[in-house]
Design a protein around this motif. Sequence first.
Motif, PDB file in Angstrom:
ATOM      1  N   VAL A 285      -5.416   9.770  -0.012  1.00 28.88           N
ATOM      2  CA  VAL A 285      -4.623   9.085  -1.022  1.00 28.88           C
ATOM      3  C   VAL A 285      -5.553   8.488  -2.065  1.00 28.88           C
ATOM      4  O   VAL A 285      -6.720   8.218  -1.784  1.00 28.88           O
ATOM      5  CB  VAL A 285      -3.759   7.970  -0.388  1.00 28.88           C
ATOM      6  CG1 VAL A 285      -2.681   8.556   0.497  1.00 28.88           C
ATOM      7  CG2 VAL A 285      -4.635   7.008   0.421  1.00 28.88           C
ATOM      8  N   PRO A 286      -5.067   8.267  -3.290  1.00 27.46           N
ATOM      9  CA  PRO A 286      -5.901   7.596  -4.297  1.00 27.46           C
ATOM     10  C   PRO A 286      -5.996   6.105  -4.006  1.00 27.46           C
ATOM     11  O   PRO A 286      -5.151   5.545  -3.295  1.00 27.46           O
ATOM     12  CB  PRO A 286      -5.132   7.851  -5.600  1.00 27.46           C
ATOM     13  CG  PRO A 286      -3.710   8.001  -5.163  1.00 27.46           C
ATOM     14  CD  PRO A 286      -3.755   8.667  -3.814  1.00 27.46           C
ATOM     15  N   PHE A 287      -7.025   5.473  -4.549  1.00 27.75           N
ATOM     16  CA  PHE A 287      -7.112   4.018  -4.437  1.00 27.75           C
ATOM     17  C   PHE A 287      -6.139   3.386  -5.422  1.00 27.75           C
ATOM     18  O   PHE A 287      -6.056   3.796  -6.577  1.00 27.75           O
ATOM     19  CB  PHE A 287      -8.525   3.518  -4.726  1.00 27.75           C
ATOM     20  CG  PHE A 287      -8.619   2.014  -4.712  1.00 27.75           C
ATOM     21  CD1 PHE A 287      -8.557   1.326  -3.509  1.00 27.75           C
ATOM     22  CD2 PHE A 287      -8.732   1.293  -5.894  1.00 27.75           C
ATOM     23  CE1 PHE A 287      -8.623  -0.060  -3.484  1.00 27.75           C
ATOM     24  CE2 PHE A 287      -8.800  -0.088  -5.878  1.00 27.75           C
ATOM     25  CZ  PHE A 287      -8.749  -0.762  -4.666  1.00 27.75           C
ATOM     26  N   THR A 288      -5.392   2.397  -4.960  1.00 31.35           N
ATOM     27  CA  THR A 288      -4.483   1.666  -5.848  1.00 31.35           C
ATOM     28  C   THR A 288      -4.979   0.234  -5.995  1.00 31.35           C
ATOM     29  O   THR A 288      -6.085   0.003  -6.443  1.00 31.35           O
ATOM     30  CB  THR A 288      -3.041   1.729  -5.316  1.00 31.35           C
ATOM     31  OG1 THR A 288      -3.015   1.293  -3.942  1.00 31.35           O
ATOM     32  CG2 THR A 288      -2.508   3.159  -5.387  1.00 31.35           C
ATOM     33  N   ASP A 289      -4.168  -0.724  -5.588  1.00 26.35           N
ATOM     34  CA  ASP A 289      -4.568  -2.123  -5.777  1.00 26.35           C
ATOM     35  C   ASP A 289      -5.098  -2.774  -4.509  1.00 26.35           C
ATOM     36  O   ASP A 289      -5.639  -3.872  -4.554  1.00 26.35           O
ATOM     37  CB  ASP A 289      -3.399  -2.947  -6.320  1.00 26.35           C
ATOM     38  CG  ASP A 289      -2.167  -2.866  -5.432  1.00 26.35           C
ATOM     39  OD1 ASP A 289      -2.067  -1.893  -4.648  1.00 26.35           O
ATOM     40  OD2 ASP A 289      -1.313  -3.757  -5.508  1.00 26.35           O
ATOM     41  N   LYS A 290      -4.949  -2.107  -3.369  1.00 32.32           N
ATOM     42  CA  LYS A 290      -5.457  -2.671  -2.119  1.00 32.32           C
ATOM     43  C   LYS A 290      -5.707  -1.554  -1.116  1.00 32.32           C
ATOM     44  O   LYS A 290      -5.167  -0.447  -1.259  1.00 32.32           O
ATOM     45  CB  LYS A 290      -4.482  -3.695  -1.533  1.00 32.32           C
ATOM     46  CG  LYS A 290      -3.164  -3.096  -1.064  1.00 32.32           C
ATOM     47  CD  LYS A 290      -2.323  -4.148  -0.364  1.00 32.32           C
ATOM     48  CE  LYS A 290      -1.055  -3.522   0.251  1.00 32.32           C
ATOM     49  NZ  LYS A 290      -0.264  -4.518   1.011  1.00 32.32           N
ATOM     50  N   PRO A 291      -6.509  -1.815  -0.097  1.00 28.58           N
ATOM     51  CA  PRO A 291      -6.786  -0.771   0.903  1.00 28.58           C
ATOM     52  C   PRO A 291      -5.530  -0.349   1.658  1.00 28.58           C
ATOM     53  O   PRO A 291      -4.633  -1.158   1.900  1.00 28.58           O
ATOM     54  CB  PRO A 291      -7.786  -1.452   1.840  1.00 28.58           C
ATOM     55  CG  PRO A 291      -8.375  -2.572   1.050  1.00 28.58           C
ATOM     56  CD  PRO A 291      -7.285  -3.044   0.139  1.00 28.58           C
TER      57      PRO A 291
ATOM     58  N   ASN B 183     -12.725   9.018   5.940  1.00 28.17           N
ATOM     59  CA  ASN B 183     -12.314   8.801   4.553  1.00 28.17           C
ATOM     60  C   ASN B 183     -13.108   9.724   3.638  1.00 28.17           C
ATOM     61  O   ASN B 183     -14.289   9.504   3.392  1.00 28.17           O
ATOM     62  CB  ASN B 183     -12.522   7.344   4.130  1.00 28.17           C
ATOM     63  CG  ASN B 183     -12.019   7.079   2.714  1.00 28.17           C
ATOM     64  OD1 ASN B 183     -11.317   7.904   2.124  1.00 28.17           O
ATOM     65  ND2 ASN B 183     -12.363   5.926   2.170  1.00 28.17           N
ATOM     66  N   ALA B 184     -12.443  10.775   3.154  1.00 28.05           N
ATOM     67  CA  ALA B 184     -13.030  11.669   2.165  1.00 28.05           C
ATOM     68  C   ALA B 184     -12.187  11.637   0.899  1.00 28.05           C
ATOM     69  O   ALA B 184     -12.156  12.605   0.142  1.00 28.05           O
ATOM     70  CB  ALA B 184     -13.127  13.086   2.709  1.00 28.05           C
ATOM     71  N   ALA B 185     -11.499  10.500   0.689  1.00 27.87           N
ATOM     72  CA  ALA B 185     -10.601  10.362  -0.459  1.00 27.87           C
ATOM     73  C   ALA B 185     -11.267   9.562  -1.563  1.00 27.87           C
ATOM     74  O   ALA B 185     -11.848  10.109  -2.488  1.00 27.87           O
ATOM     75  CB  ALA B 185      -9.290   9.714  -0.017  1.00 27.87           C
ATOM     76  N   ARG B 186     -11.206   8.230  -1.463  1.00 28.98           N
ATOM     77  CA  ARG B 186     -11.790   7.338  -2.450  1.00 28.98           C
ATOM     78  C   ARG B 186     -12.297   6.081  -1.759  1.00 28.98           C
ATOM     79  O   ARG B 186     -11.702   5.605  -0.788  1.00 28.98           O
ATOM     80  CB  ARG B 186     -10.751   6.943  -3.514  1.00 28.98           C
ATOM     81  CG  ARG B 186     -10.533   7.988  -4.591  1.00 28.98           C
ATOM     82  CD  ARG B 186     -11.742   8.124  -5.495  1.00 28.98           C
ATOM     83  NE  ARG B 186     -11.590   9.137  -6.530  1.00 28.98           N
ATOM     84  CZ  ARG B 186     -11.983  10.383  -6.409  1.00 28.98           C
ATOM     85  NH1 ARG B 186     -12.520  10.817  -5.283  1.00 28.98           N
ATOM     86  NH2 ARG B 186     -11.857  11.234  -7.424  1.00 28.98           N
ATOM     87  N   GLY B 187     -13.398   5.540  -2.269  1.00 28.51           N
ATOM     88  CA  GLY B 187     -13.842   4.241  -1.789  1.00 28.51           C
ATOM     89  C   GLY B 187     -12.772   3.202  -2.057  1.00 28.51           C
ATOM     90  O   GLY B 187     -12.072   3.265  -3.067  1.00 28.51           O
ATOM     91  N   GLY B 188     -12.631   2.260  -1.133  1.00 33.05           N
ATOM     92  CA  GLY B 188     -11.624   1.222  -1.280  1.00 33.05           C
ATOM     93  C   GLY B 188     -10.344   1.501  -0.526  1.00 33.05           C
ATOM     94  O   GLY B 188      -9.535   0.596  -0.307  1.00 33.05           O
ATOM     95  N   VAL B 189     -10.134   2.753  -0.110  1.00 32.90           N
ATOM     96  CA  VAL B 189      -8.930   3.086   0.655  1.00 32.90           C
ATOM     97  C   VAL B 189      -8.980   2.439   2.039  1.00 32.90           C
ATOM     98  O   VAL B 189      -7.952   2.073   2.614  1.00 32.90           O
ATOM     99  CB  VAL B 189      -8.775   4.617   0.748  1.00 32.90           C
ATOM    100  CG1 VAL B 189      -7.654   5.003   1.693  1.00 32.90           C
ATOM    101  CG2 VAL B 189      -8.506   5.190  -0.639  1.00 32.90           C
TER     102      VAL B 189
END
Length: 315
Positions: free
Chosen positions: A215-221, A239-245
């Motif tokens: 999933v993309p990173f939004t406003d919170k993990p 996690n191979a999506a985005r940092g912060g997820v």
Amino acid sequence: MKILANDGIDPLGKSLLEKAGFTVDTEHIPQDQLAEKLPAYDAITVRSATKVRKELIDGCPDLKLIGRGGVGMDNIDVAYARSKGIAVVNTPAASSLSVAELVFAHLLSGVRFLYDSQRKMPVEGDTNFGGLKKAYAKGVELRGKTLGIVGIGRIGRETAKVGLGLGMDVIVSDLSEAPASLPVTLSGGITVDVPIKQVPLEELLRNSDFISLHVPFTDKPVIGAAEFELLKPGVGLVNAARGGVIDEEALIAALNAGKVAFAGLDVFDNEPTPRKELLTHPKVSLTPHIGAATGEAQERIGEELANLIIAQLTK
């Protein structure tokens, strides 16, 4: 027209653009020099390294297109660019299989302790062979285990297919409706539809033996301190999506407490300077954001990106 492929482009993509009459410059321009040099180009292609923000866009009134070789476009101010009449394109399908295979590289590394063995064997293998053998004696198989996939877009689906091919039970969570089954292609071109089950996120967190995030990173993990409390003891996370997820502080605490058996990380909060606690953690399998870094994916990305650019700029 002149195109700056600032983070590179596969030779096939470059050749297609040049045959269409474009000049393609592949020499990387550092971020702090782009504002000065980008106005000389009609289009720019980037991967994850180069950022194309509002200030840069404002300084390039003749820019016609921004191309992203890959999926996520969080390094581009997409809406603002489009509001200025700039086309923004990406290649969401081209790298899906390569990312999915990297997920399983991390999972297989995790269940057989390869991430730790590769560190310790060169140091202790000749003096503590038996001790290391004992330390890594409690591996598990993936077949028959439950794989939870958060986000069932293109990459999530490819990840699910690999898991199904290995005999895993796949459950998924997504805001959109997931398919009831996925086509799994076997050797010889044989395709079999295999069922998957869509469940609420909380149910997925409680019941998965392994979890992969897409999933993309939004406003919170997506997985923070509260979500870690729901996980099965001994779960493996990738996690191979985005940092912060994944909340990295909460992940470190869960690894240290034994709640999470191992984590496979290809992306990090502070790229390109990830936190040392993760880089040196004995229960983390690490790669430097290389999900799409295969020859096959790069060729597909280059070809798709070139065709998108040609379609947009030769109308």
